[in-house]
Design an enzyme around this catalytic site. Structure first.
Site, PDB file in Angstrom:
ATOM      1  N   TYR A 120       0.844  -1.198   0.000  1.00 57.41           N
ATOM      2  CA  TYR A 120       0.000   0.000   0.000  1.00 57.41           C
ATOM      3  C   TYR A 120       0.883   1.253   0.000  1.00 57.41           C
ATOM      4  CZ  TYR A 120      -4.246   2.348  -0.314  1.00 57.41           C
ATOM      5  OH  TYR A 120      -5.228   3.147  -0.826  1.00 57.41           O
ATOM      6  N   ARG A 173      -8.432  10.459  -8.622  1.00 59.98           N
ATOM      7  CA  ARG A 173      -7.583  11.130  -7.621  1.00 59.98           C
ATOM      8  C   ARG A 173      -6.852  10.049  -6.837  1.00 59.98           C
ATOM      9  NH1 ARG A 173      -8.082  11.872  -1.845  1.00 59.98           N
ATOM     10  NH2 ARG A 173      -7.149   9.914  -2.411  1.00 59.98           N
ATOM     11  N   LYS A 191      -6.131  -2.213  -1.413  1.00 60.17           N
ATOM     12  CA  LYS A 191      -6.996  -2.027  -0.239  1.00 60.17           C
ATOM     13  C   LYS A 191      -7.656  -3.352   0.153  1.00 60.17           C
ATOM     14  CE  LYS A 191      -7.262   2.425   0.897  1.00 60.17           C
ATOM     15  NZ  LYS A 191      -7.827   3.491   1.667  1.00 60.17           N
ATOM     16  N   GLU A 262     -13.415   4.783  -3.353  1.00 61.63           N
ATOM     17  CA  GLU A 262     -12.008   5.040  -3.066  1.00 61.63           C
ATOM     18  C   GLU A 262     -11.375   5.903  -4.147  1.00 61.63           C
ATOM     19  OE1 GLU A 262     -10.730   3.518  -0.211  1.00 61.63           O
ATOM     20  OE2 GLU A 262      -9.035   4.840  -0.623  1.00 61.63           O
ATOM     21  N   ASP A 263     -10.721   6.958  -3.745  1.00 57.40           N
ATOM     22  CA  ASP A 263      -9.923   7.791  -4.657  1.00 57.40           C
ATOM     23  C   ASP A 263     -10.701   8.319  -5.867  1.00 57.40           C
ATOM     24  OD1 ASP A 263      -7.959   7.433  -2.846  1.00 57.40           O
ATOM     25  OD2 ASP A 263      -6.508   6.518  -4.186  1.00 57.40           O
ATOM     26  N   ASP A 285     -13.815   5.899   2.026  1.00 56.46           N
ATOM     27  CA  ASP A 285     -12.692   5.829   2.959  1.00 56.46           C
ATOM     28  C   ASP A 285     -11.910   7.138   3.014  1.00 56.46           C
ATOM     29  OD1 ASP A 285     -11.125   4.315   4.816  1.00 56.46           O
ATOM     30  OD2 ASP A 285      -9.527   4.386   3.327  1.00 56.46           O
ATOM     31  N   ASP A 286     -11.802   7.833   1.876  1.00 62.49           N
ATOM     32  CA  ASP A 286     -11.021   9.078   1.864  1.00 62.49           C
ATOM     33  C   ASP A 286     -11.668  10.129   2.756  1.00 62.49           C
ATOM     34  OD1 ASP A 286      -9.252   8.069  -0.213  1.00 62.49           O
ATOM     35  OD2 ASP A 286     -11.026   8.207  -1.478  1.00 62.49           O
ATOM     36  N   ASN A 425      -0.192  12.095   1.332  1.00 64.62           N
ATOM     37  CA  ASN A 425       0.518  10.955   0.741  1.00 64.62           C
ATOM     38  C   ASN A 425       0.803  11.240  -0.722  1.00 64.62           C
ATOM     39  OD1 ASN A 425       0.421   9.153   2.963  1.00 64.62           O
ATOM     40  ND2 ASN A 425      -1.735   8.780   2.546  1.00 64.62           N
TER      41      ASN A 425
HETATM   42  P1  NAD Z   1      -8.775  16.817  -2.225  1.00 65.97           P
HETATM   43  O1  NAD Z   1      -8.311  17.083  -3.606  1.00 65.97           O
HETATM   44  O2  NAD Z   1     -10.196  16.463  -2.000  1.00 65.97           O
HETATM   45  O3  NAD Z   1      -8.472  18.123  -1.334  1.00 65.97           O
HETATM   46  C1  NAD Z   1      -7.303  18.851  -1.368  1.00 65.97           C
HETATM   47  C2  NAD Z   1      -7.574  20.179  -0.677  1.00 65.97           C
HETATM   48  O4  NAD Z   1      -6.334  20.848  -0.499  1.00 65.97           O
HETATM   49  C3  NAD Z   1      -8.485  21.132  -1.437  1.00 65.97           C
HETATM   50  O5  NAD Z   1      -9.445  21.653  -0.536  1.00 65.97           O
HETATM   51  C4  NAD Z   1      -7.563  22.268  -1.850  1.00 65.97           C
HETATM   52  O6  NAD Z   1      -8.201  23.549  -1.860  1.00 65.97           O
HETATM   53  C5  NAD Z   1      -6.537  22.240  -0.752  1.00 65.97           C
HETATM   54  N1  NAD Z   1      -5.287  22.889  -1.094  1.00 65.97           N
HETATM   55  C6  NAD Z   1      -4.628  22.878  -2.279  1.00 65.97           C
HETATM   56  N2  NAD Z   1      -3.521  23.657  -2.188  1.00 65.97           N
HETATM   57  C7  NAD Z   1      -3.498  24.131  -0.921  1.00 65.97           C
HETATM   58  C8  NAD Z   1      -2.608  24.984  -0.224  1.00 65.97           C
HETATM   59  N3  NAD Z   1      -1.532  25.481  -0.798  1.00 65.97           N
HETATM   60  N4  NAD Z   1      -2.892  25.251   1.068  1.00 65.97           N
HETATM   61  C9  NAD Z   1      -3.973  24.731   1.664  1.00 65.97           C
HETATM   62  N5  NAD Z   1      -4.838  23.928   1.057  1.00 65.97           N
HETATM   63  C10 NAD Z   1      -4.607  23.639  -0.224  1.00 65.97           C
HETATM   64  O7  NAD Z   1      -7.807  15.721  -1.634  1.00 65.97           O
HETATM   65  P2  NAD Z   1      -8.019  14.796  -0.331  1.00 65.97           P
HETATM   66  O8  NAD Z   1      -8.705  13.550  -0.689  1.00 65.97           O
HETATM   67  O9  NAD Z   1      -8.628  15.593   0.770  1.00 65.97           O
HETATM   68  O10 NAD Z   1      -6.516  14.393   0.013  1.00 65.97           O
HETATM   69  C11 NAD Z   1      -5.557  15.381   0.328  1.00 65.97           C
HETATM   70  C12 NAD Z   1      -4.270  14.704   0.754  1.00 65.97           C
HETATM   71  O11 NAD Z   1      -4.493  13.967   1.941  1.00 65.97           O
HETATM   72  C13 NAD Z   1      -3.683  13.721  -0.268  1.00 65.97           C
HETATM   73  O12 NAD Z   1      -2.300  13.890  -0.323  1.00 65.97           O
HETATM   74  C14 NAD Z   1      -4.003  12.366   0.315  1.00 65.97           C
HETATM   75  O13 NAD Z   1      -3.041  11.395  -0.035  1.00 65.97           O
HETATM   76  C15 NAD Z   1      -3.954  12.669   1.785  1.00 65.97           C
HETATM   77  N6  NAD Z   1      -4.721  11.704   2.575  1.00 65.97           N
HETATM   78  C16 NAD Z   1      -4.085  11.071   3.594  1.00 65.97           C
HETATM   79  C17 NAD Z   1      -4.752  10.141   4.365  1.00 65.97           C
HETATM   80  C18 NAD Z   1      -4.051   9.470   5.524  1.00 65.97           C
HETATM   81  O14 NAD Z   1      -2.945   9.724   5.788  1.00 65.97           O
HETATM   82  N7  NAD Z   1      -4.635   8.640   6.285  1.00 65.97           N
HETATM   83  C19 NAD Z   1      -6.064   9.827   4.055  1.00 65.97           C
HETATM   84  C20 NAD Z   1      -6.706  10.513   3.000  1.00 65.97           C
HETATM   85  C21 NAD Z   1      -6.021  11.459   2.271  1.00 65.97           C
END
Ligand code: NAD
Length: 568
Positions: A120, A173, A191, A262-263, A285-286, A425
């Site tokens: 993963y 995504r 997953k 997912e994603d 899950d996200d 990530n």
């Molecule tokens: P998403 O595309 O839905 O959201 C991204 C957000 O970031 C948007 O609201 C955008 O406006 C904002 N953004 C972009 N540039 C920015 C900046 N410079 N400053 C502040 N905000 C900014 O994506 P998501 O699904 O919410 O995922 C975001 C990240 O979180 C990814 O890297 C994903 O891998 C990670 N994530 C980690 C976990 C975990 O660790 N358990 C779980 C889910 C997602």
């Protein structure tokens, strides 16, 4: 459909699933000769005994030495350790899965800490980026835009009829890597492998699905090896109709199966969750899994910082699926802890690409507006931290280095023990490294990250950063839903999962600064979460099995063990 484990059990079995307990309903005749060696579901390779070799016509098809499963694991590991890169290790493991499923699950279960980052995040991200080039054998189920009108019929091609959990992506995504189209298949495959490894969900209960609706990734569209549809993504009505047909078809073919989205890209993820959550057994899950992991981390961090949940103020950087999901679950948790709804919401702040989410902003979506508070416009993160004075700072923006030295220093000025979670990530997208979080806060930060970081030593002190990995939550939630045959998946179940996960963080973890339990305990942790989820399902009237005398015993008995059956 009878969803209980009994459908897979042979008379006189221990009640535990093993790899073959789906043999009776799905394969009336065990394949013989070369066909059993070529079938990963039944293959034991060099572990076929003399008697089995005789009965199954295998003499001559295998080298004469019979090996034990432990010896087979040794051979896999000897080759694994010789691989020069993580992607080579990924290929090695997936090739094993294609040859001998039971051995794959045994190897990964026994080396979970070492191999989770391979099967993963972060390595699966690279695997998805290179999926078309790496392609050897198909895995999972592909449904494309060309399949309108025949999805239900196609699902009959899936070889395992008793599907209980489906992970589906449209590849738009993938992690923080963007639109990878059909190459996103690595995510549902990975997953669902974690469902089996972490929570003992039988592999044949699991269906990975890639909805290929095209891609807007120009590099993939130009790649001669790209395995997906070479067309722009479906949008609007055409997209919704395809997804709708898929949801209807899986409900008909596999009634009661849990459907995990997912994603998907932000807008589709929220829209699909809203459209499906009240009529289908589903979660995203996200949005929801991430929220439960983050909330569990906060609960556990309070043991280091010393406060109560109701004293916390959260600043969530990134107002997407993860950020909004965390904000919503945190509000529910704060209300549960005694705050009024408005007060609870006032404790959760968002910061997106345009700055702090405040009422004066004209560009806010409906979802973000619910968290827009009264403050002047503010576009810099350090000044947002000064303004909001958060106790907990969480990054989920997918923007590397968002937590600069000044951001962390300001958190450390405001808090004796600032809580800093850099969730983005893969590792290259992390808001800061563990070393930066500890170094810039003089070792006072309570840090966790989405991708793993090694331990950090500063002076005489060593910290082991926790990994806020969704793998802590979704397999246990899925197991609890399957065991209770819950009709729906609710936010209360994720809140119960977060509390159960936090309760699994031990004193030694806390002493090392780690707010998540060690991954090697993942099966126990998943069991605890499954029990909490099943109890919540029962409490809410959503369970469709009678309440067993002991949920823990009942669910433990359902968990798959990667052991070979005897074929004679
Ligand atoms: P998403 O595309 O839905 O959201 C991204 C957000 O970031 C948007 O609201 C955008 O406006 C904002 N953004 C972009 N540039 C920015 C900046 N410079 N400053 C502040 N905000 C900014 O994506 P998501 O699904 O919410 O995922 C975001 C990240 O979180 C990814 O890297 C994903 O891998 C990670 N994530 C980690 C976990 C975990 O660790 N358990 C779980 C889910 C997602």
């Amino acid at each position: 459909m009878n969803l209980t484990a009994a459908t897979l059990e042979e008379p006189g079995s221990t009640g535990r699933h093993s790899a073959t307990e789906s043999l009776p309903p799905s394969t009336p005749v065990l394949p013989h000769g070369i066909r059993i060696l070529q079938n990963p579901a039944y293959n034991k390779g060099t572990a076929f005994t003399e008697a089995e070799r005789e009965a199954l016509g295998l003499h001559g098809l295998l080298p004469p030495q019979v090996f034990t499963p432990a010896e087979q694991v040794m051979r896999v590991m000897a080759n694994y350790r010789r691989k020069a890169s993580d992607i080579e290790r990924y290929i090695h493991l997936i090739s094993l899965l294609d040859r001998n499923e039971t051995l794959f699950y045994r190897v990964v279960t026994e080396h979970i800490e070492e191999m989770l980052p391979i099967i993963y995040t972060p390595t699966v991200g690279q695997a998805c980026q290179e999926y078309s080039t790496l392609f050897r054998r198909p895995r999972g189920f592909y449904i494309s835009a060309r399949d309108r009108g025949r999805i239900d019929a196609m699902l009959a091609n899936w070889p395992w009829p008793d599907v209980r959990v489906i992970v589906v992506t449209d590849g738009e995504r993938i992690l923080g890597l963007g639109d990878l189209g059909a190459q996103g298949m690595g995510i549902p495959v990975g997953k669902l492998a974690l469902y089996t490894v972490c929570a003992g969900v039988h592999p044949h209960f699991c269906l990975p699905v890639l909805l290929d609706v095209g891609t807007n990734n120009e590099a993939l569209l130009r790649d001669p090896l790209y395995t997906g549809l070479r067309q722009p993504r479906l949008r609007g009505g055409a997209y919704r109709e395809l997804v709708d047909e898929f949801v209807t078809a899986v409900q008909r073919r596999f009634p009661g199966a849990l459907l995990q989205f997912e994603d998907f890209a932000n807008a589709n993820a929220f829209a699909l969750l809203e459209a499906c959550r009240d009529r289908v057994c589903t979660f995203n899950d996200d949005i929801q899994g991430t929220a439960a992991v983050a909330l569990a981390g906060i609960h556990a961090a309070l043991r280091l910082t010393g406060g109560n949940l109701t004293d916390q103020t959260l600043l969530l950087c990134g107002a997407g699926e993860a950020g909004l999901g965390i904000a919503r679950l945190a509000v529910a948790a704060l209300q549960d802890a005694g705050l009024e709804p408005d007060t609870a919401r006032a404790r959760c702040w968002l910061f997106d690409s345009k700055g702090l989410v405040v009422q004066a902003r004209q560009d806010l979506s409906h979802a973000k507006r619910a968290f827009a508070h009264e403050r002047p416009l503010c576009s810099g993160l350090t000044s947002a931290v000064e303004t909001v004075r958060p106790t907990v700072l969480i990054g989920a923006a997918g923007v590397p280095r968002l937590f600069s030295q000044s951001v962390i220093t300001e958190m450390a000025r405001l808090n004796a023990r600032p809580v800093v979670f850099a969730l983005s990530n893969p590792t290259s997208k992390s808001e800061c490294t563990a070393e930066e979080a500890y170094g810039w806060s003089e070792g006072r930060a309570v840090f966790a990250s989405g991708s793993p970081f090694p331990a950090v030593t500063l002076g005489s002190r060593t910290w082991v950063p926790g990994q806020a990995n969704n793998a802590y939550v979704f397999p246990g939630v899925g197991l609890g839903v399957i065991a209770s045959q819950a009709a729906r998946v609710t936010d209360a179940m994720f809140h119960a999962a977060a509390r159960a996960l936090a309760a699994e963080v031990g004193e030694i973890d806390i002493e090392q600064g780690r707010v998540f339990p060690a991954l090697r305990r993942i099966r126990e942790v998943s069991l605890a979460i499954a029990v909490a989820v099943a109890e919540e399902a029962y409490r809410a009237g959503l369970a469709r099995v009678p309440c067993p005398a002991d949920w823990r015993q009942h669910i433990a008995a359902l968990m798959y063990e990667p052991t070979y059956p005897s074929y004679v």
